[in-house]
Design a protein around this motif. Structure first.
Motif, PDB file in Angstrom:
ATOM      1  N   LEU A 112      20.159  33.833  46.315  1.00 42.44           N
ATOM      2  CA  LEU A 112      20.220  35.418  46.709  1.00 42.44           C
ATOM      3  C   LEU A 112      20.360  36.986  45.460  1.00 42.44           C
ATOM      4  CD1 LEU A 112      21.457  34.432  50.088  1.00 42.44           C
ATOM      5  CD2 LEU A 112      19.358  33.956  49.369  1.00 42.44           C
ATOM      6  N   GLY A 113      21.044  36.319  44.593  1.00 41.31           N
ATOM      7  CA  GLY A 113      21.433  37.409  43.864  1.00 41.31           C
ATOM      8  C   GLY A 113      23.312  38.501  44.476  1.00 41.31           C
ATOM      9  N   LEU A 114      23.658  37.639  45.569  1.00 35.03           N
ATOM     10  CA  LEU A 114      25.037  38.055  45.463  1.00 35.03           C
ATOM     11  C   LEU A 114      26.230  38.351  44.340  1.00 35.03           C
ATOM     12  CD1 LEU A 114      25.273  36.422  49.062  1.00 35.03           C
ATOM     13  CD2 LEU A 114      23.692  38.442  48.428  1.00 35.03           C
ATOM     14  N   PRO A 115      27.278  39.336  44.471  1.00 35.62           N
ATOM     15  CA  PRO A 115      28.019  39.257  43.442  1.00 35.62           C
ATOM     16  C   PRO A 115      29.136  38.304  43.771  1.00 35.62           C
ATOM     17  CG  PRO A 115      28.550  40.836  45.376  1.00 35.62           C
ATOM     18  CD  PRO A 115      27.222  40.433  45.507  1.00 35.62           C
ATOM     19  N   ASP A 116      30.115  37.688  42.531  1.00 36.33           N
ATOM     20  CA  ASP A 116      31.108  36.296  43.223  1.00 36.33           C
ATOM     21  C   ASP A 116      32.005  37.360  44.114  1.00 36.33           C
ATOM     22  OD1 ASP A 116      30.174  34.702  41.388  1.00 36.33           O
ATOM     23  OD2 ASP A 116      31.305  35.793  39.631  1.00 36.33           O
ATOM     24  N   ASP A 117      32.323  38.536  44.159  1.00 30.30           N
ATOM     25  CA  ASP A 117      32.959  38.304  45.304  1.00 30.30           C
ATOM     26  C   ASP A 117      33.021  39.257  46.714  1.00 30.30           C
ATOM     27  OD1 ASP A 117      32.075  41.028  44.613  1.00 30.30           O
ATOM     28  OD2 ASP A 117      33.445  42.745  43.904  1.00 30.30           O
ATOM     29  N   THR A 118      31.420  38.602  47.452  1.00 30.32           N
ATOM     30  CA  THR A 118      31.681  39.246  48.501  1.00 30.32           C
ATOM     31  C   THR A 118      31.827  38.494  48.790  1.00 30.32           C
ATOM     32  OG1 THR A 118      28.927  38.203  47.570  1.00 30.32           O
ATOM     33  CG2 THR A 118      29.023  37.382  50.344  1.00 30.32           C
ATOM     34  N   PRO A 119      31.615  38.601  50.635  1.00 37.88           N
ATOM     35  CA  PRO A 119      33.353  38.545  51.093  1.00 37.88           C
ATOM     36  C   PRO A 119      32.767  37.469  51.824  1.00 37.88           C
ATOM     37  CG  PRO A 119      32.251  40.815  51.904  1.00 37.88           C
ATOM     38  CD  PRO A 119      31.969  40.507  50.833  1.00 37.88           C
ATOM     39  N   ASN A 120      31.975  37.557  52.028  1.00 35.62           N
ATOM     40  CA  ASN A 120      31.617  36.312  53.558  1.00 35.62           C
ATOM     41  C   ASN A 120      30.832  35.449  52.859  1.00 35.62           C
ATOM     42  OD1 ASN A 120      31.695  35.009  55.756  1.00 35.62           O
ATOM     43  ND2 ASN A 120      30.181  36.527  56.773  1.00 35.62           N
ATOM     44  N   PRO A 121      31.723  34.330  52.640  1.00 35.45           N
ATOM     45  CA  PRO A 121      30.640  33.122  52.210  1.00 35.45           C
ATOM     46  C   PRO A 121      29.716  32.528  53.819  1.00 35.45           C
ATOM     47  CG  PRO A 121      32.522  32.522  52.393  1.00 35.45           C
ATOM     48  CD  PRO A 121      32.728  33.881  52.708  1.00 35.45           C
ATOM     49  N   HIS A 122      29.834  32.488  54.410  1.00 33.79           N
ATOM     50  CA  HIS A 122      28.927  32.040  55.194  1.00 33.79           C
ATOM     51  C   HIS A 122      27.630  32.019  55.192  1.00 33.79           C
ATOM     52  CE1 HIS A 122      33.398  32.003  56.382  1.00 33.79           C
ATOM     53  NE2 HIS A 122      33.411  30.890  56.937  1.00 33.79           N
ATOM     54  N   LEU A 123      26.973  31.878  54.599  1.00 28.54           N
ATOM     55  CA  LEU A 123      25.753  32.871  54.283  1.00 28.54           C
ATOM     56  C   LEU A 123      24.566  31.694  54.730  1.00 28.54           C
ATOM     57  CD1 LEU A 123      26.039  32.265  49.954  1.00 28.54           C
ATOM     58  CD2 LEU A 123      26.467  34.540  51.457  1.00 28.54           C
ATOM     59  N   TRP A 124      24.669  30.353  55.347  1.00 24.91           N
ATOM     60  CA  TRP A 124      23.926  29.877  56.140  1.00 24.91           C
ATOM     61  C   TRP A 124      23.689  30.431  57.340  1.00 24.91           C
ATOM     62  CZ3 TRP A 124      28.456  28.093  54.625  1.00 24.91           C
ATOM     63  CH2 TRP A 124      29.768  28.270  55.256  1.00 24.91           C
ATOM     64  N   TYR A 125      24.260  31.316  58.420  1.00 23.46           N
ATOM     65  CA  TYR A 125      24.323  31.900  59.156  1.00 23.46           C
ATOM     66  C   TYR A 125      23.349  33.739  59.100  1.00 23.46           C
ATOM     67  CZ  TYR A 125      27.088  29.397  62.924  1.00 23.46           C
ATOM     68  OH  TYR A 125      27.890  28.519  63.097  1.00 23.46           O
ATOM     69  N   ASP A 126      22.843  33.695  57.816  1.00 20.21           N
ATOM     70  CA  ASP A 126      22.166  35.030  57.678  1.00 20.21           C
ATOM     71  C   ASP A 126      20.977  34.235  57.731  1.00 20.21           C
ATOM     72  OD1 ASP A 126      20.891  37.067  56.337  1.00 20.21           O
ATOM     73  OD2 ASP A 126      22.333  37.341  55.181  1.00 20.21           O
ATOM     74  N   PRO A 127      20.121  35.369  58.172  1.00 20.92           N
ATOM     75  CA  PRO A 127      18.428  34.919  58.885  1.00 20.92           C
ATOM     76  C   PRO A 127      17.802  34.755  57.556  1.00 20.92           C
ATOM     77  CG  PRO A 127      19.001  36.425  60.437  1.00 20.92           C
ATOM     78  CD  PRO A 127      20.005  36.020  59.537  1.00 20.92           C
ATOM     79  N   LYS A 128      17.947  35.462  56.611  1.00 17.48           N
ATOM     80  CA  LYS A 128      16.919  35.930  55.197  1.00 17.48           C
ATOM     81  C   LYS A 128      17.663  34.064  54.084  1.00 17.48           C
ATOM     82  CE  LYS A 128      19.450  39.486  54.097  1.00 17.48           C
ATOM     83  NZ  LYS A 128      20.616  40.037  54.994  1.00 17.48           N
ATOM     84  N   THR A 129      19.029  33.115  54.739  1.00 17.81           N
ATOM     85  CA  THR A 129      19.100  32.075  53.239  1.00 17.81           C
ATOM     86  C   THR A 129      18.478  31.291  54.195  1.00 17.81           C
ATOM     87  OG1 THR A 129      21.067  33.179  53.594  1.00 17.81           O
ATOM     88  CG2 THR A 129      21.168  30.950  53.064  1.00 17.81           C
ATOM     89  N   MET A 130      18.189  30.754  54.597  1.00 19.38           N
ATOM     90  CA  MET A 130      17.066  29.371  54.634  1.00 19.38           C
ATOM     91  C   MET A 130      15.919  29.494  54.235  1.00 19.38           C
ATOM     92  SD  MET A 130      19.525  27.325  54.522  1.00 19.38           S
ATOM     93  CE  MET A 130      20.740  26.324  55.456  1.00 19.38           C
ATOM     94  N   PRO A 131      15.169  30.647  54.645  1.00 19.83           N
ATOM     95  CA  PRO A 131      13.371  30.680  53.665  1.00 19.83           C
ATOM     96  C   PRO A 131      13.701  30.187  52.692  1.00 19.83           C
ATOM     97  CG  PRO A 131      13.957  32.243  55.554  1.00 19.83           C
ATOM     98  CD  PRO A 131      15.377  31.779  54.921  1.00 19.83           C
ATOM     99  N   ALA A 132      14.789  31.469  51.628  1.00 23.21           N
ATOM    100  CA  ALA A 132      14.524  31.509  50.871  1.00 23.21           C
ATOM    101  C   ALA A 132      15.118  30.142  50.092  1.00 23.21           C
ATOM    102  CB  ALA A 132      15.527  32.200  49.733  1.00 23.21           C
ATOM    103  N   VAL A 133      16.168  29.331  50.171  1.00 22.10           N
ATOM    104  CA  VAL A 133      16.353  27.879  50.264  1.00 22.10           C
ATOM    105  C   VAL A 133      15.809  27.183  50.307  1.00 22.10           C
ATOM    106  CG1 VAL A 133      17.580  26.089  50.626  1.00 22.10           C
ATOM    107  CG2 VAL A 133      18.918  27.975  50.593  1.00 22.10           C
ATOM    108  N   ALA A 134      14.861  27.469  51.167  1.00 16.36           N
ATOM    109  CA  ALA A 134      13.394  25.940  51.436  1.00 16.36           C
ATOM    110  C   ALA A 134      12.608  26.066  50.777  1.00 16.36           C
ATOM    111  CB  ALA A 134      13.108  26.057  52.696  1.00 16.36           C
ATOM    112  N   LYS A 135      12.139  27.717  49.998  1.00 14.59           N
ATOM    113  CA  LYS A 135      10.802  27.815  48.720  1.00 14.59           C
ATOM    114  C   LYS A 135      11.623  27.163  48.077  1.00 14.59           C
ATOM    115  CE  LYS A 135       9.268  30.998  51.228  1.00 14.59           C
ATOM    116  NZ  LYS A 135       8.905  33.293  50.895  1.00 14.59           N
ATOM    117  N   ALA A 136      12.940  26.892  47.633  1.00 15.58           N
ATOM    118  CA  ALA A 136      13.586  27.995  46.271  1.00 15.58           C
ATOM    119  C   ALA A 136      14.170  25.182  46.122  1.00 15.58           C
ATOM    120  CB  ALA A 136      14.995  27.850  45.908  1.00 15.58           C
ATOM    121  N   VAL A 137      14.619  24.459  46.752  1.00 14.17           N
ATOM    122  CA  VAL A 137      14.352  23.491  46.404  1.00 14.17           C
ATOM    123  C   VAL A 137      12.208  23.155  47.296  1.00 14.17           C
ATOM    124  CG1 VAL A 137      13.819  21.077  48.755  1.00 14.17           C
ATOM    125  CG2 VAL A 137      16.020  22.775  48.590  1.00 14.17           C
ATOM    126  N   ALA A 138      11.583  23.322  47.258  1.00  9.82           N
ATOM    127  CA  ALA A 138      10.427  22.895  47.188  1.00  9.82           C
ATOM    128  C   ALA A 138       9.886  23.404  46.018  1.00  9.82           C
ATOM    129  CB  ALA A 138       8.993  23.535  48.251  1.00  9.82           C
TER     130      ALA A 138
END
Length: 303
Positions: A112-138
């Motif tokens: 997702l291009g997030l910096p190491d100091d991203t304050p909230n690590p719970h990325l799976w709750y972000d609606p933008k996350t899993m579409p990107a993950v699915a495509k990367a997994v494929a």
């Protein structure tokens, strides 16, 4: 951000080398958190054998400790999806200690291009996350089994399309209930809450302290208690996996004030959920809390 202890047993397990690989017909894959394992399974279908490491909705992932068995699982994996942002850095240590040629690793933070100091690590709750993950997994599965590339891509497209009802529900809630005030124990679901238009009134410094296992300031605790005592919020998002005397005191205060509670999670609650139904259940629970004052304190009994 998170401390994990590695025993002498872990070192000996690594020295012993990887476990026996999966059968040639199946790609051996790991989703470090079970929500990522679920996505791998949906994309890979019969061509993957998927394991998750952090999957118990009754335990605190922040206190997770690796074991020799887990070290062997990771050493044998051909594809690993990890969260990043320091949330599962123990997995990086094991991978560094157990090199595997051609191992594919998807770090969701980096994806997702997030910096190491991203304050909230719970990325799976972000609606933008899993579409990107699915495509990367494929893409990564296609590299491992090129003959099935079309199958993996079709499954990824199907997965992304299946998220549309969730996105529609988020948009519909925001249109009706934008700026609804909410309290939380920590920022587990904040990406979703923000997408839904909630106004999160709990100081982030308090949320971070609870997330990091440190003591929040007395001023922040007073602010949080005032949200309940004076009914300044319409709902309370309560992390069911990281609890202590302080979070339970907030839970009691919200109940005393008649403020509905919605349970949120760091790993996908069982039984019977996949990622899509879990996220839909959270949105439905939040809507019931706001519109009808109904608590959904636990999602573990089904959906």
């Amino acid at each position: 951000m998170k401390q994990f202890l590695f025993s002498a047993m872990l070192a000996s397990a690594l020295a012993a080398g990887p476990a026996a690989p999966a059968a040639a017909a199946a790609i051996n894959a790991i989703g470090v958190e079970n929500e990522y394992a679920d996505v791998i399974s949906q994309i890979g279908g019969t061509y993957v054998r998927v394991q998750s490491i952090e999957s118990d909705p009754n335990t605190d992932p922040h206190t997770f400790e690796a074991s020799p068995k887990i070290a062997q699982q990771i050493a044998a994996a051909q594809l690993i999806v990890e969260n990043g942002v320091g949330y599962d850095s123990w997995a990086d240590k094991i991978m560094s200690a157990s090199q595997r040629p051609n191992r594919k690793v998807i770090n969701v933070q980096k994806l997702l291009g997030l910096p190491d100091d991203t304050p909230n690590p719970h990325l799976w709750y972000d609606p933008k996350t899993m579409p990107a993950v699915a495509k990367a997994v494929a893409d990564e599965l296609s590299g491992l089994q090129p003959a099935q590339a079309a199958y993996f891509k079709a499954n990824a497209d199907k997965f992304v399309a299946s998220l549309q009802p969730w996105n529609d529900a988020i948009a519909a809630f925001k249109a009706k209930h934008d700026k609804t005030p909410i309290a939380a124990t920590e920022p587990v679901a904040n990406y979703l809450l923000e997408a839904m238009g909630f106004d999160i009134l709990t100081p982030f410094s308090l949320q971070k302290a609870i997330m990091d296992g440190t003591d929040p300031s007395p001023q922040d605790v007073t602010t949080q208690n005032d949200l309940f005592a004076n009914k300044k919020v319409k709902v309370f998002a309560y992390n069911q996996q990281v609890t202590d005397a302080l979070t339970k005191s907030f839970l009691d205060a919200s109940k005393k004030a008649g403020i509905p509670v919605v349970g949120v999670y760091e790993t996908m609650p069982a039984p019977g959920y996949n990622y899509q139904s879990w996220m839909m259940a959270e949105v439905a629970a939040l809507e019931k809390a706001v519109t009808n004052g109904v608590s959904t304190e636990s999602l573990q009994k089904g959906h």
